[in-house]
Design a protein around this motif. Structure first.
Motif, PDB file in Angstrom:
ATOM      1  N   ILE A  57      44.171  21.128  25.734  1.00 18.00           N
ATOM      2  CA  ILE A  57      45.234  22.113  25.471  1.00 18.00           C
ATOM      3  C   ILE A  57      45.833  22.599  26.782  1.00 18.00           C
ATOM      4  O   ILE A  57      47.057  22.740  26.918  1.00 18.00           O
ATOM      5  CB  ILE A  57      44.680  23.285  24.648  1.00 18.00           C
ATOM      6  N   LYS A  58      44.998  22.861  27.788  1.00 18.71           N
ATOM      7  CA  LYS A  58      45.489  23.323  29.091  1.00 18.71           C
ATOM      8  C   LYS A  58      46.384  22.272  29.736  1.00 18.71           C
ATOM      9  O   LYS A  58      47.446  22.578  30.289  1.00 18.71           O
ATOM     10  CB  LYS A  58      44.306  23.652  29.987  1.00 18.71           C
ATOM     11  N   LYS A  59      45.961  21.008  29.662  1.00 22.40           N
ATOM     12  CA  LYS A  59      46.745  19.921  30.244  1.00 22.40           C
ATOM     13  C   LYS A  59      48.081  19.778  29.535  1.00 22.40           C
ATOM     14  O   LYS A  59      49.122  19.585  30.166  1.00 22.40           O
ATOM     15  CB  LYS A  59      45.945  18.617  30.156  1.00 22.40           C
ATOM     16  N   TRP A  60      48.077  19.888  28.214  1.00 27.85           N
ATOM     17  CA  TRP A  60      49.319  19.760  27.443  1.00 27.85           C
ATOM     18  C   TRP A  60      50.293  20.879  27.798  1.00 27.85           C
ATOM     19  O   TRP A  60      51.491  20.645  27.911  1.00 27.85           O
ATOM     20  CB  TRP A  60      48.993  19.781  25.953  1.00 27.85           C
ATOM     21  N   CYS A  61      49.794  22.100  27.978  1.00 27.39           N
ATOM     22  CA  CYS A  61      50.668  23.225  28.346  1.00 27.39           C
ATOM     23  C   CYS A  61      51.339  22.980  29.695  1.00 27.39           C
ATOM     24  O   CYS A  61      52.541  23.225  29.857  1.00 27.39           O
ATOM     25  CB  CYS A  61      49.863  24.518  28.390  1.00 27.39           C
ATOM     26  N   ASN A  62      50.575  22.488  30.672  1.00 27.45           N
ATOM     27  CA  ASN A  62      51.137  22.233  31.999  1.00 27.45           C
ATOM     28  C   ASN A  62      52.182  21.124  31.969  1.00 27.45           C
ATOM     29  O   ASN A  62      53.182  21.181  32.678  1.00 27.45           O
ATOM     30  CB  ASN A  62      50.020  21.856  32.977  1.00 27.45           C
ATOM     31  N   GLU A  63      51.957  20.121  31.129  1.00 23.26           N
ATOM     32  CA  GLU A  63      52.869  18.975  31.084  1.00 23.26           C
ATOM     33  C   GLU A  63      54.124  19.249  30.265  1.00 23.26           C
ATOM     34  O   GLU A  63      55.119  18.541  30.412  1.00 23.26           O
ATOM     35  CB  GLU A  63      52.132  17.765  30.508  1.00 23.26           C
TER      36      GLU A  63
ATOM     37  N   LEU B 208      48.094  28.609  26.800  1.00 21.30           N
ATOM     38  CA  LEU B 208      47.557  29.149  25.562  1.00 21.30           C
ATOM     39  C   LEU B 208      46.082  29.478  25.770  1.00 21.30           C
ATOM     40  O   LEU B 208      45.325  28.646  26.256  1.00 21.30           O
ATOM     41  CB  LEU B 208      47.714  28.134  24.424  1.00 21.30           C
ATOM     42  N   GLU B 209      45.673  30.688  25.403  1.00 21.99           N
ATOM     43  CA  GLU B 209      44.312  31.140  25.635  1.00 21.99           C
ATOM     44  C   GLU B 209      43.577  31.312  24.304  1.00 21.99           C
ATOM     45  O   GLU B 209      44.123  31.843  23.338  1.00 21.99           O
ATOM     46  CB  GLU B 209      44.316  32.468  26.390  1.00 21.99           C
ATOM     47  N   GLU B 210      42.346  30.819  24.290  1.00 20.83           N
ATOM     48  CA  GLU B 210      41.515  30.948  23.101  1.00 20.83           C
ATOM     49  C   GLU B 210      41.192  32.421  22.858  1.00 20.83           C
ATOM     50  O   GLU B 210      40.899  33.180  23.779  1.00 20.83           O
ATOM     51  CB  GLU B 210      40.217  30.157  23.265  1.00 20.83           C
ATOM     52  N   GLY B 211      41.255  32.824  21.614  1.00 19.26           N
ATOM     53  CA  GLY B 211      40.999  34.209  21.256  1.00 19.26           C
ATOM     54  C   GLY B 211      42.248  35.071  21.274  1.00 19.26           C
ATOM     55  O   GLY B 211      42.246  36.160  20.704  1.00 19.26           O
ATOM     56  N   ILE B 212      43.300  34.591  21.955  1.00 20.23           N
ATOM     57  CA  ILE B 212      44.568  35.325  22.008  1.00 20.23           C
ATOM     58  C   ILE B 212      45.654  34.570  21.240  1.00 20.23           C
ATOM     59  O   ILE B 212      46.323  35.128  20.381  1.00 20.23           O
ATOM     60  CB  ILE B 212      45.019  35.549  23.462  1.00 20.23           C
ATOM     61  N   ASP B 213      45.808  33.292  21.565  1.00 15.40           N
ATOM     62  CA  ASP B 213      46.841  32.474  20.923  1.00 15.40           C
ATOM     63  C   ASP B 213      46.287  31.588  19.803  1.00 15.40           C
ATOM     64  O   ASP B 213      47.037  31.167  18.935  1.00 15.40           O
ATOM     65  CB  ASP B 213      47.528  31.587  21.969  1.00 15.40           C
ATOM     66  N   PHE B 214      45.006  31.325  19.804  1.00 12.52           N
ATOM     67  CA  PHE B 214      44.404  30.467  18.776  1.00 12.52           C
ATOM     68  C   PHE B 214      42.900  30.723  18.728  1.00 12.52           C
ATOM     69  O   PHE B 214      42.321  31.322  19.645  1.00 12.52           O
ATOM     70  CB  PHE B 214      44.680  28.989  19.048  1.00 12.52           C
TER      71      PHE B 214
ATOM     72  N   ILE C  94      59.330  24.897  13.732  1.00 14.71           N
ATOM     73  CA  ILE C  94      60.007  26.188  13.627  1.00 14.71           C
ATOM     74  C   ILE C  94      59.095  27.220  12.971  1.00 14.71           C
ATOM     75  O   ILE C  94      59.211  28.418  13.224  1.00 14.71           O
ATOM     76  CB  ILE C  94      61.324  26.036  12.826  1.00 14.71           C
ATOM     77  N   GLY C  95      58.158  26.768  12.140  1.00  9.50           N
ATOM     78  CA  GLY C  95      57.301  27.688  11.409  1.00  9.50           C
ATOM     79  C   GLY C  95      56.254  28.389  12.242  1.00  9.50           C
ATOM     80  O   GLY C  95      55.603  29.310  11.747  1.00  9.50           O
ATOM     81  N   CYS C  96      56.061  27.987  13.508  1.00  7.08           N
ATOM     82  CA  CYS C  96      55.048  28.625  14.356  1.00  7.08           C
ATOM     83  C   CYS C  96      55.656  29.874  14.991  1.00  7.08           C
ATOM     84  O   CYS C  96      56.377  29.803  15.986  1.00  7.08           O
ATOM     85  CB  CYS C  96      54.551  27.665  15.435  1.00  7.08           C
ATOM     86  N   SER C  97      55.348  31.042  14.417  1.00  8.42           N
ATOM     87  CA  SER C  97      55.902  32.295  14.935  1.00  8.42           C
ATOM     88  C   SER C  97      55.303  32.658  16.292  1.00  8.42           C
ATOM     89  O   SER C  97      55.924  33.391  17.065  1.00  8.42           O
ATOM     90  CB  SER C  97      55.647  33.423  13.930  1.00  8.42           C
ATOM     91  N   ARG C  98      54.107  32.155  16.597  1.00 13.58           N
ATOM     92  CA  ARG C  98      53.480  32.492  17.884  1.00 13.58           C
ATOM     93  C   ARG C  98      54.278  31.911  19.041  1.00 13.58           C
ATOM     94  O   ARG C  98      54.497  32.577  20.064  1.00 13.58           O
ATOM     95  CB  ARG C  98      52.042  31.954  17.927  1.00 13.58           C
ATOM     96  N   MET C  99      54.747  30.666  18.899  1.00 14.89           N
ATOM     97  CA  MET C  99      55.563  30.057  19.948  1.00 14.89           C
ATOM     98  C   MET C  99      56.894  30.777  20.090  1.00 14.89           C
ATOM     99  O   MET C  99      57.413  30.923  21.201  1.00 14.89           O
ATOM    100  CB  MET C  99      55.796  28.581  19.639  1.00 14.89           C
ATOM    101  N   GLN C 100      57.444  31.252  18.998  1.00 10.37           N
ATOM    102  CA  GLN C 100      58.692  32.010  19.069  1.00 10.37           C
ATOM    103  C   GLN C 100      58.473  33.313  19.853  1.00 10.37           C
ATOM    104  O   GLN C 100      59.331  33.735  20.642  1.00 10.37           O
ATOM    105  CB  GLN C 100      59.199  32.323  17.656  1.00 10.37           C
ATOM    106  N   GLU C 101      57.323  33.959  19.650  1.00 15.58           N
ATOM    107  CA  GLU C 101      57.019  35.187  20.395  1.00 15.58           C
ATOM    108  C   GLU C 101      56.873  34.898  21.883  1.00 15.58           C
ATOM    109  O   GLU C 101      57.334  35.673  22.732  1.00 15.58           O
ATOM    110  CB  GLU C 101      55.729  35.800  19.855  1.00 15.58           C
TER     111      GLU C 101
END
Length: 311
Positions: A155-161, A173-179, A224-231
């Motif tokens: 997940i960390k690698k995907w975020c950076n890329e 994305l942090e565990e416990g906060i975003d997922f 589009i349905g992921c409200s967390r990414m929109q935030e």
């Protein structure tokens, strides 16, 4: 085109089959009625089949179900006394399959134990020569903490890329906060993992060579349905706008001017000039000389005028 399996050549992932893949395996190994029977009694994974002593025992129960009656007619012989006798081939098929699965499980457990022992006996001088077997051990039998670390690193690698393609300057994305990551082991030591996104969606994670993959979670984040990414995107835009506003205010408070003189410098110059000059009224030099001449001439004239007046 269906693929038939021999019990001595089972698929390498046979112990982790579930859902459609499991029923497809039963169809090609035993038959369509056997697959329907297992689905009817909610046996949907290989591990569940191993735990059930005899799935055909359901026919010995007094159950009123039309679908079950149809399967009974397909898998059993109806006797003259209206009782049913399970076909010997059907019984032998389930017994043989379960025996083959148990042998496959024992072989994998022995293989995994042997590789773990090899890994523990590896010393620093032989790490390079045994790097491939060690990697196979890591791939085939990871602990719960190793599975979790593997998923979080992906997940960390995907975020950076992907932060540039998502138009995000900083993206993690942090565990416990975003997922929330949930990993459990089934009774046959097969890992099952799910991720619950902050938006409330629960995503099942698939596996590849016993390693958990996170591609399903990535797909969800880009919908589009992921409200967390929109935030996250909205918060990023607000930070950029605040930075631009602060930059604009800083420039407007200190305008650039090439000809201006500092107010402090003006006050300093005035103080210097004031202290250097005495507080007197200055008279031009020419005027002072004229006044002196007038005073010198006027004294004799005043004396002469007095004499004439006495005479």
């Amino acid at each position: 085109m269906s693929i038939s399996y021999h019990l001595d050549q089972l698929p390498s992932n046979v112990l982790s089959l579930s859902g459609y893949d499991f029923f497809q395996f039963i169809r090609t190994t035993l038959g369509e009625p056997e697959a329907k029977l297992l689905n009817k009694i909610s046996v949907k994974t290989t591990s569940s089949l191993l735990l059930i002593e005899d799935p055909l025992d359901i026919f010995n129960q007094d159950i009123d179900d039309e679908e079950l009656d149809t399967l009974k007619e397909q898998l059993c012989f109806k006797m003259k006394n209206d009782k049913f006798l399970i076909k010997p081939g059907v019984t032998y098929g389930f017994v043989s399959l379960k025996q083959a699965l148990k042998e496959n499980l024992n072989q994998q457990l022995k293989h995994s134990t042997k590789r773990k022992q090899q890994k523990q006996n590896v010393n620093t001088s032989s790490i390079s020569s045994l790097s491939t077997p060690i990697q196979e051990v890591t791939t085939s039998s990871l602990s719960l903490s190793e599975h979790k670390s593997h998923v979080l690193n992906l997940i960390k690698k995907w975020c950076n890329e992907n932060k540039e393609s998502l138009s995000l300057d900083s993206f993690q994305l942090e565990e416990g906060i975003d997922f929330t990551l949930n990993i459990d082991f089934e009774q046959n030591s097969v890992a099952q993992a799910t991720i619950k996104c902050k938006c409330g969606k629960v995503i099942s994670l698939c596996k590849n060579n016993q390693k958990i993959q996170v591609s399903n979670f990535y797909k969800h984040l880009q919908t589009i349905g992921c409200s967390r990414m929109q935030e996250i995107k909205k918060a990023q835009k607000q930070i950029i706008l605040q930075q631009q506003l602060q930059s604009t205010i800083s420039v407007s408070q200190f305008p650039a001017s090439q000809s201006c003189v500092s107010p402090m410098q003006i006050r300093t110059d005035e103080a210097i000039n004031t202290s250097a000059a005495p507080n007197i009224n200055l008279v031009p030099t020419s005027q002072s000389k004229n006044n002196a001449k007038r005073r010198i001439v006027s004294e004799p004239e005043r004396s002469f005028s007095t004499k004439r007046s006495r005479t």
